[in-house]
Design an enzyme around this catalytic site. Structure first.
Site, PDB file in Angstrom:
ATOM      1  N   SER A  19      -9.381  10.557  26.070  1.00 39.53           N
ATOM      2  CA  SER A  19      -8.326   9.754  25.199  1.00 39.53           C
ATOM      3  C   SER A  19      -8.790   9.605  23.742  1.00 39.53           C
ATOM      4  O   SER A  19      -8.074   9.149  22.969  1.00 39.53           O
ATOM      5  CB  SER A  19      -7.790   8.591  25.664  1.00 39.53           C
ATOM      6  OG  SER A  19      -8.827   7.728  26.301  1.00 39.53           O
ATOM      7  N   HIS A  67      -5.651  15.902  26.750  1.00 37.98           N
ATOM      8  CA  HIS A  67      -5.388  14.426  27.008  1.00 37.98           C
ATOM      9  C   HIS A  67      -4.410  14.493  27.740  1.00 37.98           C
ATOM     10  O   HIS A  67      -3.021  14.367  27.403  1.00 37.98           O
ATOM     11  CB  HIS A  67      -5.303  13.538  25.746  1.00 37.98           C
ATOM     12  CG  HIS A  67      -5.070  12.292  25.791  1.00 37.98           C
ATOM     13  ND1 HIS A  67      -4.474  11.421  24.952  1.00 37.98           N
ATOM     14  CD2 HIS A  67      -5.345  11.464  26.902  1.00 37.98           C
ATOM     15  CE1 HIS A  67      -4.552  10.045  25.270  1.00 37.98           C
ATOM     16  NE2 HIS A  67      -4.772  10.188  26.480  1.00 37.98           N
ATOM     17  N   GLU A  72      -1.714  15.582  24.978  1.00 36.94           N
ATOM     18  CA  GLU A  72      -2.340  16.166  23.616  1.00 36.94           C
ATOM     19  C   GLU A  72      -3.246  17.049  23.920  1.00 36.94           C
ATOM     20  O   GLU A  72      -4.377  16.652  24.694  1.00 36.94           O
ATOM     21  CB  GLU A  72      -2.784  14.740  23.170  1.00 36.94           C
ATOM     22  CG  GLU A  72      -1.820  13.850  22.378  1.00 36.94           C
ATOM     23  CD  GLU A  72      -2.462  12.824  21.699  1.00 36.94           C
ATOM     24  OE1 GLU A  72      -2.164  12.300  20.814  1.00 36.94           O
ATOM     25  OE2 GLU A  72      -3.581  12.227  22.300  1.00 36.94           O
ATOM     26  N   ASN A  97      -3.421   7.379  20.529  1.00 40.11           N
ATOM     27  CA  ASN A  97      -4.064   6.191  20.485  1.00 40.11           C
ATOM     28  C   ASN A  97      -4.664   5.805  19.211  1.00 40.11           C
ATOM     29  O   ASN A  97      -4.643   4.738  18.728  1.00 40.11           O
ATOM     30  CB  ASN A  97      -5.154   6.473  21.492  1.00 40.11           C
ATOM     31  CG  ASN A  97      -5.100   6.210  22.911  1.00 40.11           C
ATOM     32  OD1 ASN A  97      -3.838   5.707  23.188  1.00 40.11           O
ATOM     33  ND2 ASN A  97      -5.776   6.814  23.866  1.00 40.11           N
TER      34      ASN A  97
END
Ligand code: 3H9
Length: 720
Positions: free
Chosen positions: A416, A437, A449, A487
């Site tokens: 991540s 991800h 992702e 993130n």
């Protein structure tokens, strides 16, 4: 867009507007033309309407909503024409008869469908209602109760269920092994047979608009409205659709239609409709990436997953569910057994809930090959490592995989935050290394992702994007930066939430504002649910927990969050975090100990606490998030604004009716956001999140909208 032929004196109007036969203006004109020819031809005794290719129309053409074409020869008029035709009309359904498609079917006198097909009125998902008579005809056909449930939820149903509810007159049995062409041929045959059988029947009782609606009590509407407010919180369309359905029971058809059209008119121009329709297209655009030819992808038929923990076993489920064999590796027999059991339990649960059959569950489980030996991965086409989030651990796993797997194997790292280029550097095939991800739980969350490193090849990207689609994910390609897109944007958003605590707010103040904005939960509730130690782990990796290592020019906002972990307040799993929890409950209560700690820290850090308005909380959290989104775009880390919106809606619970952060930014106005960012930055110069993005500055000063600017930019690029 339509074709016309006669078979055994039956006129067959075929809708041909691939891929989903949307009811565009040309299709509507074609249907009118076909009806007129059939009515004038004395040899024609009945009419069949069918969709060519794979489906009956999946609805009105959504792209005509923005350009106004939907109002020329509008669908309700076409359906009225169908219903009032003097010759019997049989509608033959295969594929997905959705929205306007089902409304066309409701205007026909008879409806038959392939057992493989689905029908539904999903318009509320686009912020509107079934506005071609759907809210008036469906209650007349199957009753207010069932119709309201279908219309307000927007959920499609299987043909067998539609038949049981009384939507269909007959079913045509088609097995899952038969081709679409065979399905079409059998359906057309059955439709013509039915048309010939009813050619001389009276149409009395066959025009749905003339049927009576059984009224239901107000209690029913109140209960359904309550349920909608809970399940579709913040969405206007379902409650408005319920009003239209209620009108069907209160007024004659014509007046009911007027109500439906009035409500449709209001919804049509609403910001929610624009936002939801933006998402519909953005979701389908994620596979369209400048410079990447998706056809270059190689088929992935055999997969490896490293790590049988929660993430690894969740990832494996996605593949075996689709019949793709998976070698699941762990270092310890005990962990491997635990992972396999979790997968078995998942399938058991699905069988119990009636979501699959024992046979299909066993078939999926048959594709799982647990192993303790990396050597079993020598032949896989793609391998995903899902080991501990640590750069050195991941590098050594990739290095090992590089030695064992065949040269063509694509190596995916599930991370991540970590740098894909650094991980890829441990291998001799950086062009075949990519980040994948997955969001937790990996078998539930649809977002992925996919992170391209600087050497990742077009072929690798295309292969991984395609296999992501195959396993029913929504893949978004993102660039390689800390936290990628989701993130990375979460950090400034989260930092503002924590900064607000320093200045005077409490977790429940911030969470309430975010919940009222439309998020399913606030940031502090989310942190408690995920585990507060995860944030600490990331801050440690960034080297900012130790005061001596911090940048003195950057404001540190996480002192309370760090102390919570020292106090073992990890969140729901330890029954206390930002909130306290009764055993087994996920509903947190504000906790005096935490509030005292926040006040104490404010004092120690030199803040004089003040009352902070809901407006300031909302703006600071969201504008910091949006500013970072603009930075992702200007740096080329995100390819399209819509990609960011999809990531935040599917990964972080951004309210879909607001269209995602970048769509929302355009709706609020970029100048307003830019000016507010400057203002907040003046008051807080030590927060780099308040440095406005250059792109935002440029668009705010020129008065342009991001969506338009970006579409133009992409067009110009593709013409180069
Ligand atoms: C309506 O009917 C209003 C009326 O009540 C009242 C009017 C007055 N229009 O999803 P896919 C495109 S509102 C235009 O990837 P799948 C889509 O953008 C409508 N385009 O395929 C994509 O284009 P591209 C109510 C549409 O097999 C391509 O088709 N109906 C439409 O995964 C393939 O789509 C709905 O809300 C459309 N209606 O899924 C149903 N639909 O290739 C919406 C699709 O350029 N559609 N496209 O990216 C769906 O749910 C799915 O498309 C469906 C197929 C399940 C049908």
């Amino acid at each position: 867009m339509t074709s016309y032929k006669t078979i055994k004196d039956v006129a067959v109007i075929t809708i041909e507007n691939p891929p989903v036969n949307a009811l565009s203006l040309a299709v509507r004109e074609g249907i009118l033309d076909g009806l007129s020819r059939a009515s004038k031809d004395d040899t024609v005794c009945a009419i069949v309407i069918i969709g060519g290719g794979r489906t009956f129309p999946a609805g009105a053409d959504i792209s005509e909503f923005a350009n106004g074409k939907a109002f020329t020869k509008p669908l309700p008029q076409i359906i009225e024409k169908i219903e009032s035709t003097q010759k019997p009309i049989v509608c033959a359904i295969h594929g997905t008869a959705f929205g306007g498609g089902l409304e066309v079917a409701l205007g026909c006198h008879y409806r038959i469908a392939s057992t493989r097909s689905k029908v539904g009125l999903p318009e509320v998902n686009l912020g509107i209602l079934p506005g071609a008579g759907g809210t008036q005809r469906l209650p007349r056909l199957i009753g207010v109760w069932l119709a309201a449930e279908m219309i307000c939820s927007g959920k499609p149903i299987e043909a067998v269920d539609a038949d049981a509810k009384g939507i269909l007159d007959d079913l045509v049995e088609i097995s899952s092994l038969e081709s679409v062409q065979t399905e079409y041929d059998k359906l057309l045959d059955a439709a013509i047979t039915l048309a010939l059988r009813v050619k001389n029947h009276s149409l009395e009782g066959k025009r749905v608009s003339q049927l009576k609606v059984e009224p239901v009590s107000d209690f029913f509407y109140e209960q359904l409205a309550l349920q909608i407010s809970k399940n579709a919180r913040g969405m206007n369309a379902p409650l408005q659709a319920l009003k239209a359905v209620k009108a069907s029971a209160m007024f004659p058809f014509k007046e009911g239609m007027q109500r439906e059209q009035q409500i449709l008119g209001r919804l049509f121009v609403s910001s929610q409709a624009k936002a939801l329709q933006h998402i519909f297209f953005a979701e389908r655009q994620t596979m369209k990436i400048p410079g990447i030819d998706m056809k270059k992808g190689v088929p992935i038929k055999f997969v490896g997953v490293i790590g049988a923990g929660m993430m690894g076993s969740g990832i494996a489920i996605n593949f075996i569910k689709k019949g793709i064999p998976v070698v699941l590796i762990d270092a310890e027999q005990e962990f491997l057994d635990r992972g396999v059991k979790a997968i078995e339990d998942y399938f058991k649960g699905r069988v119990k809930k009636g979501k699959t059959t024992r046979f299909l569950a066993d078939r999926s489980l048959g594709y799982l090959r647990p192993s303790l030996h990396y050597e079993d991965l020598s032949n896989v086409d793609l391998v995903i490592e899902a080991v501990f989030e640590n750069l050195d651990v991941k590098k050594s796993v990739l290095k090992h995989l590089d030695e064992i797997c065949k040269p063509q194997t694509i190596l995916c790292t599930n991370t991540s935050t970590l740098d894909i280029d650094q991980i890829a550097s441990a291998t001799n095939r950086p062009d075949r290394v990519i980040g994948t991800h997955f969001f937790s739980p990996a078998n539930v969350m649809r977002l992925m992702e996919n992170v391209a490193g600087s050497k990742t090849s077009e072929r690798t990207i295309a292969s991984v994007m395609q296999i992501s689609k195959t396993i029913s994910k929504i893949p978004v390609l993102v660039g390689n930066c800390f936290g990628f897109i989701g993130n990375r944007m979460l950090f400034p958003y989260n930092n503002q939430a924590n900064a607000l605590l320093q200045e005077g707010a409490f977790p429940h103040d911030v969470d309430k504002v975010l919940y009222d904005f439309g998020f399913p939960m606030g940031l502090f509730q989310m942190s408690d649910l995920a585990g507060n130690d995860i944030g600490l782990h990331i801050r440690k990796a960034q080297g900012i927990v130790d005061p001596s290592q911090r940048d003195p020019n950057e404001r540190y906002v996480s002192t309370t969050a760090d102390k919570l972990c020292e106090m073992k307040r990890f969140g729901v799993k330890s029954s206390k975090g930002w909130y306290s929890y009764a055993k087994g409950s996920r509903k947190g209560r504000p906790d005096k100990e935490v509030m005292d700690l926040i006040v104490e820290n404010s004092k120690a850090e030199g803040f004089v606490r003040r009352n902070i308005s809901a407006k300031e909380i909302e703006e600071r959290c969201l504008y910091a998030l949006i500013n970072e989104g603009f930075k992702c775009l200007e740096e080329g880390m995100a390819y399209k604004p819509g990609d960011i919106d999809i990531i935040w809606i599917y990964g972080y619970g951004f309210p879909p009716q607001k269209g995602g952060p970048m769509h929302y930014a355009d709706a609020v106005g970029l100048k307003k956001i830019y000016d507010s960012i400057l203002q907040y930055g003046k008051a807080d110069p030590k927060t780099s999140a308040w440095k406005p993005s250059k792109l935002l500055e440029q668009l705010a000063s020129s008065g342009k909208k991001l969506a338009k600017y970006w579409t133009k930019k992409l067009k110009a690029q593709s013409n180069l």
